[in-house]
Structures are given as C-alpha cells and as structure tokens.
Design a protein around this motif. Structure first.
Motif, PDB file in Angstrom:
ATOM      1  N   PHE A 187      -4.022  -3.037 -12.082  1.00  0.00           N
ATOM      2  CA  PHE A 187      -4.378  -1.398 -12.200  1.00  0.00           C
ATOM      3  C   PHE A 187      -5.080  -0.959 -10.650  1.00  0.00           C
ATOM      4  O   PHE A 187      -4.694  -0.084 -10.067  1.00  0.00           O
ATOM      5  N   ASP A 188      -5.991  -1.942 -10.299  1.00  0.00           N
ATOM      6  CA  ASP A 188      -6.528  -1.290  -8.913  1.00  0.00           C
ATOM      7  C   ASP A 188      -5.718  -1.569  -7.831  1.00  0.00           C
ATOM      8  O   ASP A 188      -5.514  -0.799  -7.027  1.00  0.00           O
ATOM      9  N   ASP A 189      -4.867  -2.533  -7.845  1.00  0.00           N
ATOM     10  CA  ASP A 189      -3.823  -2.846  -6.888  1.00  0.00           C
ATOM     11  C   ASP A 189      -2.794  -1.410  -7.123  1.00  0.00           C
ATOM     12  O   ASP A 189      -2.401  -0.941  -5.843  1.00  0.00           O
TER      13      ASP A 189
ATOM     14  N   SER B 143      -0.219   3.450  -4.696  1.00  0.00           N
ATOM     15  CA  SER B 143       0.247   4.838  -5.196  1.00  0.00           C
ATOM     16  C   SER B 143      -0.602   5.581  -4.131  1.00  0.00           C
ATOM     17  O   SER B 143       0.254   6.593  -3.701  1.00  0.00           O
ATOM     18  N   GLU B 144      -1.782   5.583  -3.907  1.00  0.00           N
ATOM     19  CA  GLU B 144      -2.463   6.313  -2.752  1.00  0.00           C
ATOM     20  C   GLU B 144      -1.819   6.004  -1.555  1.00  0.00           C
ATOM     21  O   GLU B 144      -1.387   7.252  -0.769  1.00  0.00           O
ATOM     22  N   ASP B 145      -1.526   4.913  -1.117  1.00  0.00           N
ATOM     23  CA  ASP B 145      -0.920   4.624   0.248  1.00  0.00           C
ATOM     24  C   ASP B 145       0.540   5.308   0.237  1.00  0.00           C
ATOM     25  O   ASP B 145       0.789   5.978   1.356  1.00  0.00           O
ATOM     26  N   ALA B 146       1.223   5.073  -0.805  1.00  0.00           N
ATOM     27  CA  ALA B 146       2.736   5.660  -0.927  1.00  0.00           C
ATOM     28  C   ALA B 146       2.497   7.337  -0.699  1.00  0.00           C
ATOM     29  O   ALA B 146       3.557   7.819  -0.187  1.00  0.00           O
ATOM     30  N   ALA B 147       1.568   8.028  -1.170  1.00  0.00           N
ATOM     31  CA  ALA B 147       1.317   9.306  -1.115  1.00  0.00           C
ATOM     32  C   ALA B 147       0.848   9.839   0.153  1.00  0.00           C
ATOM     33  O   ALA B 147       0.690  10.834   0.291  1.00  0.00           O
ATOM     34  N   GLY B 148       0.286   9.086   0.836  1.00  0.00           N
ATOM     35  CA  GLY B 148      -0.297   9.471   2.286  1.00  0.00           C
ATOM     36  C   GLY B 148      -1.917   9.635   2.207  1.00  0.00           C
ATOM     37  O   GLY B 148      -2.543  10.246   2.834  1.00  0.00           O
ATOM     38  N   GLY B 149      -2.576   8.812   1.079  1.00  0.00           N
ATOM     39  CA  GLY B 149      -3.850   8.744   0.939  1.00  0.00           C
ATOM     40  C   GLY B 149      -4.229   9.560  -0.275  1.00  0.00           C
ATOM     41  O   GLY B 149      -3.469  10.366  -0.751  1.00  0.00           O
TER      42      GLY B 149
ATOM     43  N   VAL C  42      -2.227   7.514 -11.675  1.00  0.00           N
ATOM     44  CA  VAL C  42      -1.319   6.746 -11.129  1.00  0.00           C
ATOM     45  C   VAL C  42       0.144   6.732 -11.786  1.00  0.00           C
ATOM     46  O   VAL C  42       0.345   6.249 -12.841  1.00  0.00           O
ATOM     47  N   ARG C  43       1.038   7.821 -11.387  1.00  0.00           N
ATOM     48  CA  ARG C  43       2.424   7.672 -12.016  1.00  0.00           C
ATOM     49  C   ARG C  43       3.081   6.535 -11.919  1.00  0.00           C
ATOM     50  O   ARG C  43       3.142   5.898 -10.909  1.00  0.00           O
ATOM     51  N   VAL C  44       3.847   6.404 -12.974  1.00  0.00           N
ATOM     52  CA  VAL C  44       4.563   4.933 -13.182  1.00  0.00           C
ATOM     53  C   VAL C  44       3.914   3.823 -12.596  1.00  0.00           C
ATOM     54  O   VAL C  44       4.404   3.343 -11.648  1.00  0.00           O
TER      55      VAL C  44
END
Length: 271
Positions: free
Chosen positions: A52-54, A59-65, A78-80
């Motif tokens: 979950f934490d990973d 997810s945050e990195d993929a969205a730009g933070g 955290v979508r999908v």
C-alpha cells in the motif's frame, strides 16, 4: 448485554446461516453491512501494508507529487491501487469476499474500482468524511444488490482513528434519513486489520474523524452487476496482455467493454 433466548413461536421459516459466509450474507441483506475476516496471515498483512505504501508513493510520483494531487483533492486516494503495486490485486480476488458478492449480486460481477483510502491523521478533513452511497447521487432501491463495497482494513479500524460509520438498513429506502434518525441509529463499525467491511453500496455511510497521530489506511473495492460501467476502464488502462486468466479478465471487465463501432460489436458477438 442480557442473554438472548432462542425460544420462539409462530415462526415457520428461518434464514439458514452455518458459517461466516452465510453470516456475512445475512447481515449484508438485512442491515446493509457486515465484517468478514480476510483469511490473511499476519505476515501477508504486513506485506500488503508495505505494498500500500509503495503504491501510494508511485501514485504520487506518477501525478507529479502529492501537492499536484492535493489540488484535485485526490491526495488521500490511490486510484486503481493494484496498477501501482501488483501485490494489491490479491485483495480484489479474495475468494471469501467474492463468495459473498456473487451470492448477493450474481455469478457475473465486475470490479468497478479498487482505490486506496487514507484517513489522515490529526483530525484532518478528507473526501470520504461525508455521508454518501458508493453509487452516489442515486435515490433508488433495488430488489437485490447492484453493487457491493468491500473495504479492506490495512490498519485496525477503531473508534479513535475514524472507523466507518453506517446507517443500518438504509439500503432499503430511497431518501437520506432525517437528522433525528442519523443521531439515534448511526453505528461505528470497528474491525481488525486484515478484515473487510462489506457494504451494500446503497447503504449510507461516512468515514469518521481520525484523531490519532497516524494515518489510517484501507483499500476499497466496489463490485457491480456488469450493466454498471466501471469508474475507470480497467481493460484499457491495463492493456490486452495484462492477463490471460479468463476468470480474472471477466472480473476486471474485459467482457463488458462498449463497442466503439459496428465492426467491434459484430466481433464481440462472434467471440
């Protein structure tokens, strides 16, 4: 609580419940919610916690933070989730959960969504902290469920960290109940880590305030009748080669994609 007698009279029919799956089905049908043990070992739950934490970081990195997600009020979701860490897919395919879901809806169900949910620490507001149904904006009732919510508890759900509050049996009425009813009937559902909180998606519920210094984490699943569209088109997101497992493809919605042309429609008929 006083002991409850099993004596009765004038009763000729009774629901049969012989195991935990039967118990969950009866609770879900009657009250609109149930708690079901997931069947995972403590070591497996620890691994799911790490996954979950990973997934959250990815997810945050993929969205730009996280700040970019915060601007969309998506920083606590955290979508999908299994798209960001494949280890979380096992939560969506839990056979105990699917046994309840398929008995409630039908043998053919589709995973509409799998979202990681963070109830933030220190009484911070979050987007699940308001009354809602998991088929939102719908003031209807069904003769049998059209969708079931299965919320996996990564952490213990306690009174202190904002365990889900439900309004029992409200899946049987169209309107949101009165303030007087909400105050008298609301129940906070505590559950141990590794278990699922199951809801008929028409049961009104809300996340409560987390008053502890630690985020409370969960992974939410919504399973639906195949006539209801997914929150995100998983077959397109994951790609055609994601899996060849026919049961998993059915669950993920590969069989209910809307044809975009007559050629695609006729091809689907041939298949």
């Amino acid at each position: 609580m006083a002991s409850i007698t099993e004596r009765s009279y004038g009763i000729h029919r009774r629901v049969a419940a012989e195991n935990e799956i039967d118990d969950a089905c009866e609770m879900l049908s009657t009250l609109g919610y149930a708690v079901l043990e997931g069947g995972y070992t403590p070591t497996e739950i620890d691994e799911l916690s790490a996954a979950f934490d990973d997934a959250r970081r990815h997810s945050e990195d993929a969205a730009g933070g996280r700040d970019a997600l915060r601007q969309l009020d998506e920083h606590n979701t955290v979508r999908v989730a299994f798209h960001h860490d494949a280890r979380l897919l096992v939560l969506a395919t839990n056979q105990r959960v699917l046994a309840v879901v398929r008995r409630a809806i039908s043998n053919y169900v589709v995973l509409s969504q799998q979202n990681g949910i963070i109830n933030p620490a220190n009484a911070a507001e979050y987007n699940q902290g308001a009354w809602h149904r998991d088929l939102p904006y719908q003031h209807v009732v069904f003769s049998r469920p059209m969708a079931i919510n299965a919320l996996f508890c990564i952490d213990d759900f306690t009174l202190e960290n904002g365990a889900t509050i439900v309004l029992p049996a409200t899946h049987k009425q169209e309107e949101f109940p009165s303030s007087r009813f909400v105050r008298s009937a609301a129940i906070q559902v505590t559950a141990p880590r590794g278990s699922y909180i199951l809801l008929d998606c028409m049961t009104y519920h809300t996340g409560a305030t987390n008053r502890t210094p630690k985020d409370r984490r969960a992974v939410n699943h919504v399973y639906t009748s195949p006539i209801i569209r997914q929150q995100i088109d998983l077959s397109t997101l994951l790609g055609e080669s994601f899996t060849e497992d026919l049961d998993l493809r059915e669950l993920l919605g590969y069989g209910v994609r809307t044809p975009r042309s007559l050629d695609e429609y006729f091809a689907s008929r041939r298949r």
